[in-house]
Structure formats: structure tokens, C-alpha cells
Motif scaffolding. Structure first.
Motif, PDB file in Angstrom:
ATOM      1  N   ARG A 124     109.757  15.767 -68.149  1.00  0.00           N
ATOM      2  CA  ARG A 124     108.832  15.883 -69.284  1.00  0.00           C
ATOM      3  C   ARG A 124     107.665  16.801 -68.975  1.00  0.00           C
ATOM      4  O   ARG A 124     107.246  17.591 -69.822  1.00  0.00           O
ATOM      5  N   LEU A 125     107.135  16.729 -67.760  1.00  0.00           N
ATOM      6  CA  LEU A 125     106.029  17.618 -67.396  1.00  0.00           C
ATOM      7  C   LEU A 125     106.477  19.077 -67.388  1.00  0.00           C
ATOM      8  O   LEU A 125     105.709  19.964 -67.778  1.00  0.00           O
ATOM      9  N   MET A 135     119.254   0.377 -51.149  1.00  0.00           N
ATOM     10  CA  MET A 135     118.147   0.602 -52.044  1.00  0.00           C
ATOM     11  C   MET A 135     118.027  -0.559 -53.026  1.00  0.00           C
ATOM     12  O   MET A 135     119.015  -0.996 -53.589  1.00  0.00           O
ATOM     13  N   THR A 136     116.817  -0.988 -53.233  1.00  0.00           N
ATOM     14  CA  THR A 136     116.614  -2.074 -54.181  1.00  0.00           C
ATOM     15  C   THR A 136     116.531  -1.511 -55.592  1.00  0.00           C
ATOM     16  O   THR A 136     116.397  -0.305 -55.802  1.00  0.00           O
ATOM     17  N   GLU A 137     116.606  -2.415 -56.560  1.00  0.00           N
ATOM     18  CA  GLU A 137     116.521  -1.993 -57.959  1.00  0.00           C
ATOM     19  C   GLU A 137     115.152  -1.399 -58.275  1.00  0.00           C
ATOM     20  O   GLU A 137     115.050  -0.492 -59.099  1.00  0.00           O
ATOM     21  N   ASP A 138     114.118  -1.906 -57.639  1.00  0.00           N
ATOM     22  CA  ASP A 138     112.775  -1.359 -57.870  1.00  0.00           C
ATOM     23  C   ASP A 138     112.669   0.081 -57.390  1.00  0.00           C
ATOM     24  O   ASP A 138     112.056   0.923 -58.054  1.00  0.00           O
ATOM     25  N   GLU A 139     113.247   0.382 -56.243  1.00  0.00           N
ATOM     26  CA  GLU A 139     113.217   1.754 -55.725  1.00  0.00           C
ATOM     27  C   GLU A 139     114.002   2.704 -56.622  1.00  0.00           C
ATOM     28  O   GLU A 139     113.581   3.837 -56.860  1.00  0.00           O
ATOM     29  N   ILE A 140     115.143   2.244 -57.114  1.00  0.00           N
ATOM     30  CA  ILE A 140     115.950   3.063 -58.019  1.00  0.00           C
ATOM     31  C   ILE A 140     115.186   3.319 -59.318  1.00  0.00           C
ATOM     32  O   ILE A 140     115.151   4.447 -59.817  1.00  0.00           O
ATOM     33  N   ALA A 141     114.568   2.289 -59.852  1.00  0.00           N
ATOM     34  CA  ALA A 141     113.798   2.446 -61.089  1.00  0.00           C
ATOM     35  C   ALA A 141     112.614   3.391 -60.882  1.00  0.00           C
ATOM     36  O   ALA A 141     112.304   4.205 -61.763  1.00  0.00           O
ATOM     37  N   LYS A 142     111.974   3.298 -59.739  1.00  0.00           N
ATOM     38  CA  LYS A 142     110.842   4.178 -59.452  1.00  0.00           C
ATOM     39  C   LYS A 142     111.295   5.633 -59.354  1.00  0.00           C
ATOM     40  O   LYS A 142     110.636   6.531 -59.892  1.00  0.00           O
ATOM     41  N   TYR A 164     114.026  15.756 -75.433  1.00  0.00           N
ATOM     42  CA  TYR A 164     115.432  15.360 -75.361  1.00  0.00           C
ATOM     43  C   TYR A 164     116.064  15.374 -73.979  1.00  0.00           C
ATOM     44  O   TYR A 164     117.045  14.679 -73.753  1.00  0.00           O
ATOM     45  N   ALA A 165     115.560  16.168 -73.067  1.00  0.00           N
ATOM     46  CA  ALA A 165     116.217  16.289 -71.760  1.00  0.00           C
ATOM     47  C   ALA A 165     116.221  14.969 -71.003  1.00  0.00           C
ATOM     48  O   ALA A 165     117.227  14.608 -70.386  1.00  0.00           O
ATOM     49  N   SER A 166     115.121  14.238 -71.044  1.00  0.00           N
ATOM     50  CA  SER A 166     115.099  12.964 -70.325  1.00  0.00           C
ATOM     51  C   SER A 166     116.066  11.953 -70.949  1.00  0.00           C
ATOM     52  O   SER A 166     116.657  11.137 -70.241  1.00  0.00           O
ATOM     53  N   ARG A 167     116.255  12.019 -72.257  1.00  0.00           N
ATOM     54  CA  ARG A 167     117.223  11.126 -72.899  1.00  0.00           C
ATOM     55  C   ARG A 167     118.646  11.461 -72.481  1.00  0.00           C
ATOM     56  O   ARG A 167     119.468  10.573 -72.261  1.00  0.00           O
ATOM     57  N   ILE A 168     118.939  12.750 -72.356  1.00  0.00           N
ATOM     58  CA  ILE A 168     120.273  13.168 -71.933  1.00  0.00           C
ATOM     59  C   ILE A 168     120.525  12.739 -70.492  1.00  0.00           C
ATOM     60  O   ILE A 168     121.596  12.231 -70.163  1.00  0.00           O
ATOM     61  N   VAL A 169     119.531  12.917 -69.631  1.00  0.00           N
ATOM     62  CA  VAL A 169     119.679  12.497 -68.238  1.00  0.00           C
ATOM     63  C   VAL A 169     119.862  10.991 -68.148  1.00  0.00           C
ATOM     64  O   VAL A 169     120.681  10.501 -67.371  1.00  0.00           O
ATOM     65  N   LYS A 170     119.133  10.257 -68.950  1.00  0.00           N
ATOM     66  CA  LYS A 170     119.261   8.804 -68.941  1.00  0.00           C
ATOM     67  C   LYS A 170     120.661   8.376 -69.356  1.00  0.00           C
ATOM     68  O   LYS A 170     121.269   7.516 -68.746  1.00  0.00           O
ATOM     69  N   ARG A 171     121.176   9.008 -70.407  1.00  0.00           N
ATOM     70  CA  ARG A 171     122.511   8.674 -70.876  1.00  0.00           C
ATOM     71  C   ARG A 171     123.579   8.976 -69.829  1.00  0.00           C
ATOM     72  O   ARG A 171     124.513   8.182 -69.631  1.00  0.00           O
ATOM     73  N   PHE A 198     112.041   6.892 -62.842  1.00  0.00           N
ATOM     74  CA  PHE A 198     110.791   7.131 -63.556  1.00  0.00           C
ATOM     75  C   PHE A 198     110.181   8.460 -63.138  1.00  0.00           C
ATOM     76  O   PHE A 198     109.745   9.250 -63.980  1.00  0.00           O
ATOM     77  N   HIS A 199     110.179   8.740 -61.847  1.00  0.00           N
ATOM     78  CA  HIS A 199     109.614   9.998 -61.361  1.00  0.00           C
ATOM     79  C   HIS A 199     110.442  11.193 -61.837  1.00  0.00           C
ATOM     80  O   HIS A 199     109.882  12.240 -62.174  1.00  0.00           O
TER      81      HIS A 199
END
Length: 71
Positions: free
Chosen positions: A18-19, A1-8, A59-66, A11-12
Motif C-alpha cells: 500500500r505504501l 513459526m507461530t501464527e502471530d509471526e505469520i500474521a505480522k 487492489y494489489a493487497s487484496r489480490i495478494v491476500k487472495r 501485515f508488513h
């Protein structure tokens, strides 16, 4: 997997989290102020769901990111 695919994919995932929080907030507001569950609304349950939705959206997306950065 490329970095672009991981970032995408990240993001999703953040977008879905959030939705879900926004949808939970809207559902809580509808329960509190309409006759969806019982006549006259159910303010206590609606408020709990709305607050949970706001916390989830913010806050949930921040926790997942961390947690995903630690790996």
C-alpha cells in the motif's frame, strides 16, 4: 513459526504494498504538475502513474491476500 509471526509478516507485506501505491500516486502527481521531468509538467505520464498507484494501493493487497489464502 507461530501464527502471530505469520500474521505480522503478512501485515508488513500489505503495508509495503500500500505504501508503494501511495508513493507511486504522489510521484505521478508531482510529474504531472511540476517541472521534475520537463518544463510545464508531463500530465499524461503523471496521470498514468497516479492511476497505477491508486489501483496498486487499493487492489494489489487484496489480490495478494487472495492468492496467499489459496495455499
Amino acid at each position: 513459526m507461530t501464527e502471530d509471526e505469520i500474521a505480522k509478516k503478512r501485515f508488513h507485506a500489505f503495508l509495503v504494498i500500500r505504501l508503494f501505491g501511495v508513493a507511486l500516486f504522489i510521484l505521478g502527481t508531482a510529474i504531472a504538475f511540476s517541472d521534475i521531468l520537463r518544463p510545464g509538467g508531463w500530465p499524461l505520464l503523471g496521470a498514468v502513474l497516479a492511476i497505477t498507484g491508486v489501483v496498486d494501493a487499493v487492489y494489489a493487497s487484496r489480490i495478494v491476500k487472495r492468492t496467499s489464502e489459496r495455499k
